[in-house]
Design a protein around this motif. Structure first.
Motif, short mmCIF file in Angstrom:
data_model
loop_
_atom_site.label_atom_id
_atom_site.label_comp_id
_atom_site.label_asym_id
_atom_site.label_seq_id
_atom_site.Cartn_x
_atom_site.Cartn_y
_atom_site.Cartn_z
N TRP A 183 15.09 -32.21 17.46
CA TRP A 183 15.26 -32.95 18.70
C TRP A 183 16.72 -32.96 19.14
O TRP A 183 17.02 -32.79 20.32
CB TRP A 183 14.72 -34.37 18.53
N LEU A 184 17.63 -33.15 18.18
CA LEU A 184 19.06 -33.13 18.52
C LEU A 184 19.49 -31.77 19.05
O LEU A 184 20.26 -31.68 20.02
CB LEU A 184 19.91 -33.52 17.31
N ASP A 216 10.16 -40.19 23.03
CA ASP A 216 10.01 -39.55 24.34
C ASP A 216 8.95 -40.17 25.23
O ASP A 216 8.68 -39.66 26.32
CB ASP A 216 9.70 -38.06 24.15
N TRP A 256 25.86 -32.74 19.74
CA TRP A 256 24.44 -33.01 19.53
C TRP A 256 23.79 -31.85 18.76
O TRP A 256 23.05 -32.06 17.82
CB TRP A 256 23.72 -33.19 20.87
N GLU A 315 18.96 -29.71 26.99
CA GLU A 315 19.26 -30.79 27.93
C GLU A 315 20.74 -30.89 28.26
O GLU A 315 21.17 -31.79 28.98
CB GLU A 315 18.75 -32.13 27.38
N ARG A 367 23.47 -31.66 26.46
CA ARG A 367 24.28 -32.77 25.97
C ARG A 367 25.48 -32.31 25.14
O ARG A 367 26.30 -33.12 24.77
CB ARG A 367 23.42 -33.74 25.17
N TRP A 395 17.54 -29.63 20.56
CA TRP A 395 16.91 -29.57 21.88
C TRP A 395 17.77 -30.32 22.90
O TRP A 395 18.04 -29.81 23.99
CB TRP A 395 15.52 -30.19 21.80
N GLN A 396 18.18 -31.52 22.54
CA GLN A 396 19.00 -32.32 23.45
C GLN A 396 20.35 -31.65 23.72
O GLN A 396 20.82 -31.61 24.85
CB GLN A 396 19.22 -33.73 22.89
#
Length: 110
Positions: free
Chosen positions: A22-23, A82, A36, A30, A32, A25-26
């Motif tokens: 998830w990190l 999420d 991250w 995303e 970030r 991905w972020q």
């Protein structure tokens, strides 16, 4: 105590792997940033070590069973982090996966 230890290790492994992915991905998808992504890479590396503490000596068995934990944990992560709302088929599938984990890891061996 061995089963409890194993269950806790599976939960820690799921947190590290799913959280790490998830990190990443972020950080990457995303936008970030690199911190991250780097945190995700570190968490994914930690996941690789957690499995080595499982009491069962068979890598294949542990990784196969962990697959079921990953499926259920990923759905739970989606709910908590999420806002994902699984339908009944998601829940049934996750429960079947966890049943598979129990059979693979905790059935009596001769």
């Amino acid at each position: 105590m061995t089963v409890l230890r194993s269950v806790v290790l599976f939960a820690v492994a799921a947190l590290a792997e799913i959280g790490g992915a998830w990190l990443v991905w972020q950080g990457w998808r995303e936008g970030r940033g690199a911190l991250w992504t780097a945190g995700g890479v570190l968490a994914l590396g930690a996941y690789g070590f957690v499995a080595t503490f499982q009491p069962d000596p068979h890598f294949g068995r542990i990784l196969a069973a962990y697959g079921g934990v990953f499926v259920a944990g990923s759905l739970l992560w989606g709910v908590v982090v999420d806002g994902f709302r699984p339908d009944r088929w998601d829940v049934i599938g996750a429960l079947l996966c966890l049943l598979g984990v129990a059979v693979i890891m905790y059935s009596p061996r001769t």
